[in-house]
Write a protein that holds these residues in place. Structure first.
Motif, mmCIF file in Angstrom:
data_model
loop_
_atom_site.group_PDB
_atom_site.id
_atom_site.type_symbol
_atom_site.label_atom_id
_atom_site.label_comp_id
_atom_site.label_asym_id
_atom_site.label_seq_id
_atom_site.Cartn_x
_atom_site.Cartn_y
_atom_site.Cartn_z
ATOM 1 N N MET A 89 0.807 -1.216 0.000
ATOM 2 C CA MET A 89 0.000 0.000 0.000
ATOM 3 C C MET A 89 0.847 1.276 0.000
ATOM 4 N N ARG A 90 2.054 1.209 0.520
ATOM 5 C CA ARG A 90 2.921 2.385 0.600
ATOM 6 C C ARG A 90 4.282 2.044 0.005
ATOM 7 N N GLU A 91 5.267 2.866 0.326
ATOM 8 C CA GLU A 91 6.616 2.624 -0.168
ATOM 9 C C GLU A 91 7.249 1.439 0.544
ATOM 10 N N ASN A 92 8.062 0.694 -0.198
ATOM 11 C CA ASN A 92 8.816 -0.392 0.399
ATOM 12 C C ASN A 92 9.967 0.176 1.214
ATOM 13 N N LYS A 93 10.390 -0.565 2.217
ATOM 14 C CA LYS A 93 11.527 -0.163 3.036
ATOM 15 C C LYS A 93 12.790 -0.759 2.423
ATOM 16 N N LYS A 94 13.940 -0.373 2.966
ATOM 17 C CA LYS A 94 15.185 -0.903 2.442
ATOM 18 C C LYS A 94 16.111 -1.306 3.582
ATOM 19 N N LEU A 95 17.006 -2.241 3.285
ATOM 20 C CA LEU A 95 18.026 -2.658 4.236
ATOM 21 C C LEU A 95 19.276 -1.833 3.993
ATOM 22 N N VAL A 96 19.795 -1.244 5.045
ATOM 23 C CA VAL A 96 20.995 -0.432 4.951
ATOM 24 C C VAL A 96 22.037 -1.032 5.905
ATOM 25 N N PRO A 97 23.220 -1.353 5.400
ATOM 26 C CA PRO A 97 24.228 -1.961 6.269
ATOM 27 C C PRO A 97 24.698 -0.987 7.345
ATOM 28 N N ILE A 98 24.981 -1.542 8.523
ATOM 29 C CA ILE A 98 25.548 -0.739 9.609
ATOM 30 C C ILE A 98 26.786 -1.452 10.139
ATOM 31 N N GLY A 99 27.712 -0.656 10.607
ATOM 32 C CA GLY A 99 28.930 -1.229 11.164
ATOM 33 C C GLY A 99 29.829 -1.792 10.085
ATOM 34 N N GLU A 100 30.474 -2.891 10.414
ATOM 35 C CA GLU A 100 31.416 -3.529 9.502
ATOM 36 C C GLU A 100 31.174 -5.027 9.463
ATOM 37 N N TYR A 101 31.630 -5.656 8.412
ATOM 38 C CA TYR A 101 31.551 -7.112 8.316
ATOM 39 C C TYR A 101 32.962 -7.638 8.106
ATOM 40 N N ILE A 102 33.538 -8.172 9.164
ATOM 41 C CA ILE A 102 34.869 -8.775 9.121
ATOM 42 C C ILE A 102 34.728 -10.183 9.695
ATOM 43 N N PRO A 103 34.606 -11.195 8.806
ATOM 44 C CA PRO A 103 34.339 -12.560 9.259
ATOM 45 C C PRO A 103 35.332 -13.082 10.298
ATOM 46 N N THR A 104 36.599 -12.684 10.199
ATOM 47 C CA THR A 104 37.579 -13.178 11.174
ATOM 48 C C THR A 104 37.388 -12.550 12.547
ATOM 49 N N LYS A 105 36.744 -11.377 12.584
ATOM 50 C CA LYS A 105 36.480 -10.690 13.851
ATOM 51 C C LYS A 105 35.152 -11.171 14.444
ATOM 52 N N GLU A 106 34.081 -11.065 13.651
ATOM 53 C CA GLU A 106 32.756 -11.540 14.051
ATOM 54 C C GLU A 106 31.987 -11.855 12.777
ATOM 55 N N ASN A 107 31.582 -13.093 12.613
ATOM 56 C CA ASN A 107 30.910 -13.526 11.383
ATOM 57 C C ASN A 107 29.426 -13.170 11.460
ATOM 58 N N LEU A 108 29.151 -11.858 11.405
ATOM 59 C CA LEU A 108 27.796 -11.344 11.536
ATOM 60 C C LEU A 108 27.700 -10.056 10.750
ATOM 61 N N ALA A 109 26.671 -9.933 9.927
ATOM 62 C CA ALA A 109 26.412 -8.693 9.186
ATOM 63 C C ALA A 109 25.126 -8.088 9.731
ATOM 64 N N ARG A 110 25.144 -6.785 9.995
ATOM 65 C CA ARG A 110 23.974 -6.095 10.549
ATOM 66 C C ARG A 110 23.445 -5.089 9.537
ATOM 67 N N PHE A 111 22.130 -4.966 9.519
ATOM 68 C CA PHE A 111 21.445 -4.017 8.656
ATOM 69 C C PHE A 111 20.351 -3.352 9.457
#
Length: 59
Positions: free
Chosen positions: A34-56
């Motif tokens: 019914m309205r505009e779609n939302k979007k995923l925007v990355p936050i922080g960093e993604y360094i698998p050797t540090k923490e294997n987690l991506a945040r949006f």
């Protein structure tokens, strides 16, 4: 979860029922017919050797 990238298109393919349910929930939060779609925007960093987690954040 299988993730594939082809140029500027990203596909997420759930690998089990729990991932399918999570994908369905995410889809319903982001896609609004019914309205505009939302979007995923990355936050922080993604360094698998540090923490294997991506945040949006959902905007």
């Amino acid at each position: 979860m299988e993730i594939s990238v082809d140029k500027n298109v990203v596909e997420f393919k759930p690998g089990n029922a729990q991932e399918t349910a999570a994908m369905e929930l995410l889809w319903r939060v982001i896609v609004d017919c019914m309205r505009e779609n939302k979007k995923l925007v990355p936050i922080g960093e993604y360094i698998p050797t540090k923490e294997n987690l991506a945040r949006f954040v959902i905007e």
